[in-house]
Design a protein around this motif. Structure first.
Motif, short mmCIF file in Angstrom:
data_model
loop_
_atom_site.label_atom_id
_atom_site.label_comp_id
_atom_site.label_asym_id
_atom_site.label_seq_id
_atom_site.Cartn_x
_atom_site.Cartn_y
_atom_site.Cartn_z
N GLN A 244 0.85 -1.18 0.00
CA GLN A 244 0.00 0.00 0.00
C GLN A 244 0.89 1.23 0.00
N ALA A 245 0.54 2.21 -0.81
CA ALA A 245 1.33 3.43 -0.91
C ALA A 245 0.53 4.59 -0.35
N SER A 246 1.25 5.48 0.33
CA SER A 246 0.65 6.71 0.84
C SER A 246 0.90 7.79 -0.20
N LEU A 247 -0.15 8.44 -0.65
CA LEU A 247 -0.06 9.44 -1.71
C LEU A 247 -0.32 10.82 -1.12
N LYS A 248 0.60 11.76 -1.37
CA LYS A 248 0.45 13.14 -0.90
C LYS A 248 -0.23 13.95 -1.98
N LEU A 249 -1.32 14.63 -1.60
CA LEU A 249 -2.08 15.43 -2.55
C LEU A 249 -2.01 16.91 -2.17
N ASP A 250 -1.93 17.75 -3.17
CA ASP A 250 -1.99 19.19 -2.97
C ASP A 250 -3.19 19.67 -3.80
N VAL A 251 -4.27 20.05 -3.13
CA VAL A 251 -5.47 20.49 -3.81
C VAL A 251 -5.40 22.01 -3.95
N VAL A 252 -5.51 22.50 -5.19
CA VAL A 252 -5.44 23.93 -5.47
C VAL A 252 -6.71 24.37 -6.17
N ALA A 253 -7.05 25.65 -6.01
CA ALA A 253 -8.23 26.20 -6.67
C ALA A 253 -7.89 26.48 -8.14
N GLY A 254 -8.83 26.17 -9.00
CA GLY A 254 -8.56 26.38 -10.41
C GLY A 254 -9.71 26.94 -11.18
#
Length: 148
Positions: free
Chosen positions: A138-148
């Motif tokens: 299992q991999a941990s995924l880092k997300l960066d949510v930005v407004a678009g």
């Protein structure tokens, strides 16, 4: 009630497994979402077909899954979503959005059903997701949510 799982269900089993569940859970959740079919005497051929399909789609080797895990955990994926002035999203970021963002960033093609979110992503900022690549990896995924 015995059912044949057609997709992987967390805490219940993988596609092709025959499991015994309560009638209401099968009718109201599994059947309506297309996650399972009723068990019949001729269901063994269906179980075999599902298992064969699962083997072809799965990551073939543990080494390949570990290398994909290293690539996913070493990078941060940027997901663009519509947001208001205060950083609150109009809707939420789905697992399909995350899979598309990983593919657009040059990563591997991920199945949206293999991505798990601990909480719904409804705001701009840094978040985390879990990707099940292999039964043992299992991999941990880092997300960066930005407004678009």
């Amino acid at each position: 009630m015995k059912v044949i799982l057609t997709h992987e269900v967390s805490g219940l089993g993988a596609a092709g497994d025959v499991v015994d569940v309560k009638d209401g859970y099968a009718r109201n959740f599994l059947f309506r979402r297309g996650l399972a079919t009723a068990w019949t005497k001729g269901g063994q051929a269906q179980v075999d077909a599902i298992a064969k399909g699962r083997e072809t789609r799965a990551v073939k080797s543990l080494e390949e899954a570990k290398s994909i895990k290293g690539n996913l955990e070493s990078s941060t994926v940027t997901v663009t979503a519509h947001a208001g002035k205060e950083g609150r999203l109009f809707g939420a970021v789905s697992t399909a959005d995350i899979a598309a963002a990983v593919k657009a960033a040059g990563g591997p093609s991920l199945d949206k059903r293999k991505i798990e979110l601990p909480t719904p992503i409804k705001a701009v900022g840094s978040h985390a997701a879990l990707v099940r690549l292999h039964p043992e990896v299992q991999a941990s995924l880092k997300l960066d949510v930005v407004a678009g």
